[in-house]
Design an enzyme around this catalytic site. Structure first.
Site, PDB file in Angstrom:
ATOM      1  N   LYS A  31      -4.690   8.468 -12.835  1.00  0.00           N
ATOM      2  CA  LYS A  31      -4.356   8.653 -11.077  1.00  0.00           C
ATOM      3  C   LYS A  31      -2.719   8.113 -11.625  1.00  0.00           C
ATOM      4  O   LYS A  31      -2.944   7.163 -11.542  1.00  0.00           O
ATOM      5  CB  LYS A  31      -5.350   8.744 -10.391  1.00  0.00           C
ATOM      6  CG  LYS A  31      -4.456   8.843  -8.880  1.00  0.00           C
ATOM      7  CD  LYS A  31      -6.379   7.902  -7.768  1.00  0.00           C
ATOM      8  CE  LYS A  31      -5.817   6.564  -7.032  1.00  0.00           C
ATOM      9  NZ  LYS A  31      -4.373   6.727  -6.448  1.00  0.00           N
ATOM     10  N   ASP A  58      -0.985  11.260  -6.435  1.00  0.00           N
ATOM     11  CA  ASP A  58      -2.191  11.312  -5.549  1.00  0.00           C
ATOM     12  C   ASP A  58      -0.850  10.983  -4.675  1.00  0.00           C
ATOM     13  O   ASP A  58      -0.898   9.611  -4.369  1.00  0.00           O
ATOM     14  CB  ASP A  58      -2.849   9.764  -5.566  1.00  0.00           C
ATOM     15  CG  ASP A  58      -3.656   9.905  -4.593  1.00  0.00           C
ATOM     16  OD1 ASP A  58      -4.082  10.569  -3.514  1.00  0.00           O
ATOM     17  OD2 ASP A  58      -3.884   8.739  -5.008  1.00  0.00           O
ATOM     18  N   LEU A  59      -0.648  11.488  -4.245  1.00  0.00           N
ATOM     19  CA  LEU A  59       0.957  11.518  -2.874  1.00  0.00           C
ATOM     20  C   LEU A  59       0.243  11.741  -1.359  1.00  0.00           C
ATOM     21  O   LEU A  59       0.917  11.228  -0.706  1.00  0.00           O
ATOM     22  CB  LEU A  59       1.601  12.321  -3.229  1.00  0.00           C
ATOM     23  CG  LEU A  59       2.153  12.271  -5.021  1.00  0.00           C
ATOM     24  CD1 LEU A  59       3.998  12.609  -5.227  1.00  0.00           C
ATOM     25  CD2 LEU A  59       2.943  10.381  -4.633  1.00  0.00           C
ATOM     26  N   LYS A  60      -0.673  12.506  -1.184  1.00  0.00           N
ATOM     27  CA  LYS A  60      -1.636  12.726  -0.313  1.00  0.00           C
ATOM     28  C   LYS A  60      -0.895  12.558   1.150  1.00  0.00           C
ATOM     29  O   LYS A  60      -0.573  12.446   2.092  1.00  0.00           O
ATOM     30  CB  LYS A  60      -2.280  11.270   0.591  1.00  0.00           C
ATOM     31  CG  LYS A  60      -3.180  10.383  -0.250  1.00  0.00           C
ATOM     32  CD  LYS A  60      -3.716   9.098   0.417  1.00  0.00           C
ATOM     33  CE  LYS A  60      -4.144   8.624  -0.832  1.00  0.00           C
ATOM     34  NZ  LYS A  60      -4.126   7.250  -1.713  1.00  0.00           N
ATOM     35  N   ASP A  63       2.006  15.830   6.653  1.00  0.00           N
ATOM     36  CA  ASP A  63       3.269  16.923   7.627  1.00  0.00           C
ATOM     37  C   ASP A  63       2.750  18.639   7.586  1.00  0.00           C
ATOM     38  O   ASP A  63       1.763  18.835   7.736  1.00  0.00           O
ATOM     39  CB  ASP A  63       4.493  16.882   6.410  1.00  0.00           C
ATOM     40  CG  ASP A  63       5.716  16.604   7.234  1.00  0.00           C
ATOM     41  OD1 ASP A  63       5.979  17.323   8.692  1.00  0.00           O
ATOM     42  OD2 ASP A  63       6.452  15.650   6.962  1.00  0.00           O
ATOM     43  N   PRO A  65       2.957  22.083   8.079  1.00  0.00           N
ATOM     44  CA  PRO A  65       2.719  23.567   6.813  1.00  0.00           C
ATOM     45  C   PRO A  65       3.547  23.450   6.022  1.00  0.00           C
ATOM     46  O   PRO A  65       3.577  23.294   4.788  1.00  0.00           O
ATOM     47  CB  PRO A  65       1.523  24.351   8.319  1.00  0.00           C
ATOM     48  CG  PRO A  65       1.812  24.164   9.414  1.00  0.00           C
ATOM     49  CD  PRO A  65       2.404  22.781   9.481  1.00  0.00           C
ATOM     50  N   ASN A  66       4.980  23.861   6.545  1.00  0.00           N
ATOM     51  CA  ASN A  66       5.753  24.145   5.537  1.00  0.00           C
ATOM     52  C   ASN A  66       6.501  23.216   5.153  1.00  0.00           C
ATOM     53  O   ASN A  66       6.604  23.380   3.610  1.00  0.00           O
ATOM     54  CB  ASN A  66       6.995  25.121   7.014  1.00  0.00           C
ATOM     55  CG  ASN A  66       7.525  25.793   5.905  1.00  0.00           C
ATOM     56  OD1 ASN A  66       8.484  25.915   5.525  1.00  0.00           O
ATOM     57  ND2 ASN A  66       9.718  24.874   6.600  1.00  0.00           N
ATOM     58  N   THR A  67       6.735  21.695   5.384  1.00  0.00           N
ATOM     59  CA  THR A  67       7.154  20.355   5.050  1.00  0.00           C
ATOM     60  C   THR A  67       5.785  20.759   3.961  1.00  0.00           C
ATOM     61  O   THR A  67       6.396  20.444   2.051  1.00  0.00           O
ATOM     62  CB  THR A  67       7.657  19.658   5.677  1.00  0.00           C
ATOM     63  OG1 THR A  67       7.785  20.217   6.528  1.00  0.00           O
ATOM     64  CG2 THR A  67       7.281  18.903   4.691  1.00  0.00           C
ATOM     65  N   THR A 122     -10.848   4.889   2.110  1.00  0.00           N
ATOM     66  CA  THR A 122     -12.123   4.330   1.698  1.00  0.00           C
ATOM     67  C   THR A 122     -11.669   3.243   2.668  1.00  0.00           C
ATOM     68  O   THR A 122     -12.992   2.397   1.873  1.00  0.00           O
ATOM     69  CB  THR A 122     -12.691   4.830   0.049  1.00  0.00           C
ATOM     70  OG1 THR A 122     -11.512   4.286  -0.349  1.00  0.00           O
ATOM     71  CG2 THR A 122     -12.797   5.508  -0.549  1.00  0.00           C
ATOM     72  N   ARG A 183     -16.814  -0.300  -7.441  1.00  0.00           N
ATOM     73  CA  ARG A 183     -16.551  -1.937  -7.660  1.00  0.00           C
ATOM     74  C   ARG A 183     -18.056  -2.325  -8.594  1.00  0.00           C
ATOM     75  O   ARG A 183     -18.631  -2.552  -7.743  1.00  0.00           O
ATOM     76  CB  ARG A 183     -16.607  -2.236  -6.189  1.00  0.00           C
ATOM     77  CG  ARG A 183     -15.087  -2.839  -5.188  1.00  0.00           C
ATOM     78  CD  ARG A 183     -14.184  -3.337  -6.104  1.00  0.00           C
ATOM     79  NE  ARG A 183     -12.811  -3.178  -5.770  1.00  0.00           N
ATOM     80  CZ  ARG A 183     -11.923  -1.600  -5.640  1.00  0.00           C
ATOM     81  NH1 ARG A 183     -12.040  -0.940  -6.100  1.00  0.00           N
ATOM     82  NH2 ARG A 183     -10.523  -2.001  -5.091  1.00  0.00           N
ATOM     83  N   GLN A 192     -11.000  -2.834  -0.109  1.00  0.00           N
ATOM     84  CA  GLN A 192     -11.358  -1.356   0.071  1.00  0.00           C
ATOM     85  C   GLN A 192     -12.218  -2.014   1.016  1.00  0.00           C
ATOM     86  O   GLN A 192     -13.302  -3.433   1.186  1.00  0.00           O
ATOM     87  CB  GLN A 192     -11.931  -0.885  -1.114  1.00  0.00           C
ATOM     88  CG  GLN A 192     -11.292  -0.262  -2.210  1.00  0.00           C
ATOM     89  CD  GLN A 192     -10.250   0.650  -1.855  1.00  0.00           C
ATOM     90  OE1 GLN A 192     -11.013   1.061  -0.870  1.00  0.00           O
ATOM     91  NE2 GLN A 192      -9.508   1.443  -2.228  1.00  0.00           N
ATOM     92  N   ARG A 213      -8.479  -1.525  -9.635  1.00  0.00           N
ATOM     93  CA  ARG A 213      -7.723  -2.946 -10.165  1.00  0.00           C
ATOM     94  C   ARG A 213      -8.947  -3.337 -10.572  1.00  0.00           C
ATOM     95  O   ARG A 213      -8.911  -4.386 -11.851  1.00  0.00           O
ATOM     96  CB  ARG A 213      -7.520  -3.976  -8.478  1.00  0.00           C
ATOM     97  CG  ARG A 213      -6.316  -3.244  -8.438  1.00  0.00           C
ATOM     98  CD  ARG A 213      -6.122  -3.931  -6.751  1.00  0.00           C
ATOM     99  NE  ARG A 213      -7.386  -1.927  -6.019  1.00  0.00           N
ATOM    100  CZ  ARG A 213      -7.405  -2.513  -4.774  1.00  0.00           C
ATOM    101  NH1 ARG A 213      -6.140  -3.712  -3.746  1.00  0.00           N
ATOM    102  NH2 ARG A 213      -7.623  -1.348  -3.885  1.00  0.00           N
TER     103      ARG A 213
HETATM  104  O1  C5P Z   1      -8.293  -0.398  -7.381  1.00  0.00           O
HETATM  105  P1  C5P Z   1      -8.768   0.770  -6.351  1.00  0.00           P
HETATM  106  O2  C5P Z   1      -9.781   0.665  -7.500  1.00  0.00           O
HETATM  107  O3  C5P Z   1      -9.933  -0.024  -5.313  1.00  0.00           O
HETATM  108  O4  C5P Z   1      -8.101   1.909  -6.585  1.00  0.00           O
HETATM  109  C1  C5P Z   1      -8.212   2.896  -5.644  1.00  0.00           C
HETATM  110  C2  C5P Z   1      -7.078   3.566  -6.269  1.00  0.00           C
HETATM  111  O5  C5P Z   1      -7.882   5.194  -5.146  1.00  0.00           O
HETATM  112  C3  C5P Z   1      -5.659   3.493  -5.347  1.00  0.00           C
HETATM  113  O6  C5P Z   1      -5.003   4.179  -5.662  1.00  0.00           O
HETATM  114  C4  C5P Z   1      -5.778   4.173  -3.616  1.00  0.00           C
HETATM  115  O7  C5P Z   1      -4.432   4.536  -3.221  1.00  0.00           O
HETATM  116  C5  C5P Z   1      -6.897   5.742  -3.596  1.00  0.00           C
HETATM  117  N1  C5P Z   1      -7.511   5.713  -2.459  1.00  0.00           N
HETATM  118  C6  C5P Z   1      -8.093   5.085  -1.821  1.00  0.00           C
HETATM  119  N2  C5P Z   1      -8.919   5.794  -0.800  1.00  0.00           N
HETATM  120  C7  C5P Z   1      -8.785   7.375  -0.538  1.00  0.00           C
HETATM  121  C8  C5P Z   1      -8.173   7.921  -1.878  1.00  0.00           C
HETATM  122  C9  C5P Z   1      -7.348   7.086  -2.813  1.00  0.00           C
HETATM  123  O8  C5P Z   1      -8.877   3.880  -2.413  1.00  0.00           O
HETATM  124  N3  C5P Z   1     -10.202   7.273   0.429  1.00  0.00           N
END
Ligand code: C5P
Length: 234
Positions: A31, A58-60, A63, A65-67, A122, A183, A192, A213
């Protein structure tokens, strides 16, 4: 079979290369998020694709709809496997974005990425959640957004393991449930909140486990990876 996606949350492509080389054939899905993409841009994607890795970019996007649809079309040229938007951007945004992206890829003969939607981050726990002011509890809000996402034609959602089973029961097997906030017992919780272990993720029907992480900051990354992969085998 659930898949592991390793989150490459770092700024430097050399650090990425070290990890990808170290994990070698044991990991084939990565990712790339804001941190890496904003610093290294498409070089990071090109590197991973040259290494034959699958990429979730994963740029989420969130905005109008058009953008969002134009943004996704720009990203589709990178040949990634998964792209995402925020479900709270609304039904019209998601539907238009999904249709525009898929039509573009079809016309240009590009690999069509899966499009998924983030439900509730999360990292959001009870206190933060209450302050946002949604009218349902977290689980029902996530389910609402997941239903909306499916109705808009998208391929799946990002949610926590705590909601995965509910989503699977309501929306069926063919809908991707991508779960960050994983985790293993040996790892720190960091920022988290709605967390669960790799084995709980599998039991609850998560199709893809996103782990950052706990792997990338581990003292012994290969040992951490082996433990996680073993836990996922249940
Ligand atoms: O380090 P960790 O395992 O917490 O990373 C979780 C990854 O998932 C991060 O890159 C975070 O941006 C992404 N993420 C998230 N929760 C979401 C969507 C994406 O933690 N709902």
């Amino acid at each position: 079979m659930s898949e592991l996606i390793v989150a490459l949350d770092m700024q430097n492509l050399d650090d990425v290369k070290n990890i990808v080389k170290e994990f070698d054939k044991k990991v084939d899905f990565y990712k790339v998020g804001m941190e890496l993409f904003y610093s290294e841009g498409k070089r990071a994607i090109e590197y991973l694709k040259n290494e034959n890795k699958k990429v979730f970019l994963d740029l989420k996007l969130h905005d109008i709809p058009n953008t969002v649809s134009k943004g996704l079309i720009s990203l589709a040229n990178l040949n990634v496997d998964i792209l995402n938007v925020h479900a709270s951007g609304g039904f019209s945004m998601m539907k238009f974005a999904n249709e525009s992206l898929k039509e573009f890829c079809y016309k240009k003969n590009l690999i069509t990425p899966k499009l998924i939607a983030v439900t509730i981050l999360t990292s959001i726990g009870d206190e933060d959640y209450e302050k946002i002011g949604y009218k349902y509890d977290v689980k029902n809000q996530v389910l609402n957004l997941a239903k909306l996402t499916k109705k808009a034609g998208l391929d799946g959602v990002v949610a926590s393991v705590l909601e995965a089973n509910l989503i699977k029961q309501n929306l069926g097997e063919n809908f991707l449930i991508i779960t960050p906030g994983i985790r293993p017992n040996f790892a720190n919780i960091n920022d988290q909140n709605r967390i669960a272990s790799p084995s709980e993720a599998i039991k609850n029907g998560s199709t893809h486990l996103v782990i950052g992480r706990a792997l990338t900051l581990a003292n012994d990354r290969l040992k951490a990876l082996e433990e996680i992969l073993k836990e996922m085998e249940i």
